[in-house]
Write a protein that holds these residues in place. Structure first.
Motif, mmCIF file in Angstrom:
data_model
loop_
_atom_site.group_PDB
_atom_site.id
_atom_site.type_symbol
_atom_site.label_atom_id
_atom_site.label_comp_id
_atom_site.label_asym_id
_atom_site.label_seq_id
_atom_site.Cartn_x
_atom_site.Cartn_y
_atom_site.Cartn_z
ATOM 1 N N ALA A 17 37.278 17.374 -13.257
ATOM 2 C CA ALA A 17 38.735 17.246 -13.164
ATOM 3 C C ALA A 17 39.442 18.299 -14.003
ATOM 4 C CB ALA A 17 39.160 15.850 -13.595
ATOM 5 N N ILE A 18 38.981 18.514 -15.232
ATOM 6 C CA ILE A 18 39.644 19.469 -16.124
ATOM 7 C C ILE A 18 39.463 20.898 -15.624
ATOM 8 C CG2 ILE A 18 39.636 20.437 -18.453
ATOM 9 C CD1 ILE A 18 38.911 17.637 -19.477
ATOM 10 N N VAL A 19 38.221 21.289 -15.331
ATOM 11 C CA VAL A 19 37.964 22.648 -14.850
ATOM 12 C C VAL A 19 38.660 22.886 -13.512
ATOM 13 C CG1 VAL A 19 36.182 24.263 -14.084
ATOM 14 C CG2 VAL A 19 35.783 22.833 -16.093
ATOM 15 N N GLY A 20 38.587 21.911 -12.612
ATOM 16 C CA GLY A 20 39.243 22.053 -11.318
ATOM 17 C C GLY A 20 40.750 22.182 -11.445
ATOM 18 N N THR A 21 41.351 21.443 -12.373
ATOM 19 C CA THR A 21 42.797 21.532 -12.577
ATOM 20 C C THR A 21 43.194 22.883 -13.148
ATOM 21 O OG1 THR A 21 42.919 19.138 -12.958
ATOM 22 C CG2 THR A 21 44.783 20.462 -13.706
ATOM 23 N N ILE A 22 42.422 23.398 -14.101
ATOM 24 C CA ILE A 22 42.734 24.700 -14.697
ATOM 25 C C ILE A 22 42.644 25.809 -13.646
ATOM 26 C CG2 ILE A 22 41.949 26.440 -16.355
ATOM 27 C CD1 ILE A 22 41.059 24.138 -18.161
ATOM 28 N N ILE A 23 41.543 25.843 -12.906
ATOM 29 C CA ILE A 23 41.391 26.871 -11.870
ATOM 30 C C ILE A 23 42.434 26.679 -10.773
ATOM 31 C CG2 ILE A 23 39.838 27.845 -10.148
ATOM 32 C CD1 ILE A 23 37.496 27.018 -11.895
ATOM 33 N N GLY A 24 42.702 25.430 -10.425
ATOM 34 C CA GLY A 24 43.713 25.156 -9.414
ATOM 35 C C GLY A 24 45.099 25.618 -9.835
ATOM 36 N N CYS A 25 45.420 25.468 -11.122
ATOM 37 C CA CYS A 25 46.713 25.952 -11.625
ATOM 38 C C CYS A 25 46.800 27.468 -11.525
ATOM 39 C CB CYS A 25 46.924 25.500 -13.064
ATOM 40 S SG CYS A 25 47.291 23.742 -13.250
ATOM 41 N N ILE A 26 45.699 28.155 -11.830
ATOM 42 C CA ILE A 26 45.684 29.613 -11.707
ATOM 43 C C ILE A 26 45.911 30.026 -10.258
ATOM 44 C CG2 ILE A 26 44.251 31.680 -11.961
ATOM 45 C CD1 ILE A 26 42.872 30.275 -14.322
ATOM 46 N N ILE A 27 45.209 29.350 -9.331
ATOM 47 C CA ILE A 27 45.412 29.630 -7.908
ATOM 48 C C ILE A 27 46.852 29.349 -7.507
ATOM 49 C CG2 ILE A 27 44.763 28.931 -5.566
ATOM 50 C CD1 ILE A 27 41.976 28.286 -6.653
ATOM 51 N N GLY A 28 47.387 28.229 -7.985
ATOM 52 C CA GLY A 28 48.755 27.859 -7.648
ATOM 53 C C GLY A 28 49.771 28.863 -8.149
ATOM 54 N N PHE A 29 49.563 29.380 -9.355
ATOM 55 C CA PHE A 29 50.486 30.383 -9.897
ATOM 56 C C PHE A 29 50.415 31.674 -9.091
ATOM 57 C CE2 PHE A 29 50.892 27.759 -13.698
ATOM 58 C CZ PHE A 29 52.203 28.017 -14.080
ATOM 59 N N ILE A 30 49.210 32.091 -8.720
ATOM 60 C CA ILE A 30 49.073 33.321 -7.928
ATOM 61 C C ILE A 30 49.754 33.165 -6.572
ATOM 62 C CG2 ILE A 30 47.421 34.830 -6.765
ATOM 63 C CD1 ILE A 30 45.460 34.249 -9.054
ATOM 64 N N VAL A 31 49.476 32.056 -5.893
ATOM 65 C CA VAL A 31 50.080 31.821 -4.582
ATOM 66 C C VAL A 31 51.590 31.670 -4.710
ATOM 67 C CG1 VAL A 31 50.173 30.244 -2.606
ATOM 68 C CG2 VAL A 31 47.981 30.782 -3.672
ATOM 69 N N GLY A 32 52.043 30.946 -5.725
ATOM 70 C CA GLY A 32 53.478 30.752 -5.914
ATOM 71 C C GLY A 32 54.207 32.052 -6.177
ATOM 72 N N ILE A 33 53.604 32.943 -6.976
ATOM 73 C CA ILE A 33 54.228 34.233 -7.257
ATOM 74 C C ILE A 33 54.309 35.079 -5.994
ATOM 75 C CG2 ILE A 33 53.922 36.417 -8.489
ATOM 76 C CD1 ILE A 33 52.748 34.824 -10.805
ATOM 77 N N ILE A 34 53.210 35.103 -5.222
ATOM 78 C CA ILE A 34 53.206 35.896 -3.990
ATOM 79 C C ILE A 34 54.245 35.364 -3.010
ATOM 80 C CG2 ILE A 34 51.837 36.543 -1.972
ATOM 81 C CD1 ILE A 34 49.383 36.568 -3.771
ATOM 82 N N GLN A 35 54.327 34.033 -2.908
ATOM 83 C CA GLN A 35 55.287 33.439 -1.978
ATOM 84 C C GLN A 35 56.727 33.721 -2.389
ATOM 85 O OE1 GLN A 35 54.317 32.513 0.827
ATOM 86 N NE2 GLN A 35 53.240 30.561 0.924
ATOM 87 N N SER A 36 56.959 33.994 -3.659
ATOM 88 C CA SER A 36 58.324 34.236 -4.141
ATOM 89 C C SER A 36 58.713 35.713 -4.122
ATOM 90 C CB SER A 36 58.475 33.698 -5.568
ATOM 91 O OG SER A 36 57.648 34.435 -6.472
#
Length: 276
Positions: A44-63
């Motif tokens: 859960a912890i590792v998946g959340t950390i990596i998922g947040c990194i993915i989310g930030f990258i995708v969110g920045i690109i989408q913006s």
């Protein structure tokens, strides 16, 4: 593990009362349940950390804005990239994690002859699932920041990436911190679906214990309490982090520089030559 359960079954007698069975399970299988809980937390912890990194990258690109002054090549590339990212977000937000786990774990072996390990598959599934949810959270956090700050950053020569990393994202992170914590709590609970691909986490260990003596109620009661302890603990920790990020309730003006004093430093001459 089966031999261990069988030896305990042959050498121990199961109590008749509810609390006696709880104690019996904790005495004989407490180590297995704790190990499963540790696996649950790690994924859960590792998946959340990596998922947040993915989310930030995708969110920045989408913006990233696309204006009429941009070249046709940039418009086409951004449209394709944003389209692919939109499909990724919609697919992983619109399907259950259990189905995703079976599709990725078994489908990769059938279609591409890729035999994933249990750990790699678990981290990958939780990470990309969390990333899909976090991307929309990050995008909303970015949009919550006043446009004047983006314009001000560009006015002093910052690129879009520089304005995001230095101006927008630090503020957006504070706004979306509750959702990051919420995703961690969800992942702690949802890792139970990974049992379908053989991940030995808390739910898998609970099923093994319950199936040995058919003590499903007692074993799941223990698992429920363990899940509750983990989620409540991390909820408290994340609230402390949120409070720390908010800073103090009031801010005092730093007056170490005499020019920053709000009063008492400027004097006006009166008609009589005195100071006012």
């Amino acid at each position: 593990m089966i031999d261990y359960f069988s030896s305990v079954l042959n050498s121990s007698s199961l109590p008749a009362d509810f609390f006696g069975r709880i104690i019996f399970i904790l005495q004989n299988y407490g180590g297995s349940l704790l190990q499963g809980a540790g696996t649950t937390l790690l994924i859960a912890i590792v998946g959340t950390i990596i998922g947040c990194i993915i989310g930030f990258i995708v969110g920045i690109i989408q913006s990233i804005p696309v204006t009429k002054r941009d070249s046709m090549a940039k418009k086409v590339i951004m449209k394709i990239v944003k389209g692919i990212l939109t499909i990724y977000v919609e697919v992983f937000r619109g399907t259950p994690m259990m189905v995703q786990a079976m599709f990725i774990y078994y489908g990769s072996a059938v279609l591409f002859d890729i035999n994933m390990t249990m750990w790699f598959a678990a981290f990958l599934i939780v990470s990309i699932n969390t990333g899909a949810y976090m991307s929309e959270t990050v995008r909303g956090g970015i949009l919550s920041i006043d446009n004047g700050q983006i314009e001000g950053a560009k006015a002093i020569g910052m690129t879009h990436l520089q304005s995001m990393t230095n101006v927008i994202l630090p503020q957006a992170l504070r706004n979306i911190m509750p959702q990051i914590g919420n995703n961690l709590i969800i992942n702690i609970k949802d890792t139970c679906v990974l049992s379908v691909i053989g991940t030995v986490e808390l739910f898998f260990a609970t099923k093994s214990v319950a199936g040995t003596y058919y003590t499903y109620f007692e074993a799941n009661t223990i698992a429920m309490v363990m899940y509750l302890i983990m989620t409540v603990f991390f909820s408290k920790v994340l609230r402390l982090v949120e409070k720390k990020m908010q800073g103090p309730a009031d801010y005092n003006l730093a007056t170490t520089d005499t020019l920053a004093h709000t009063s008492g430093m400027v004097h006006f001459q009166t008609k009589r030559g005195g100071r006012k």
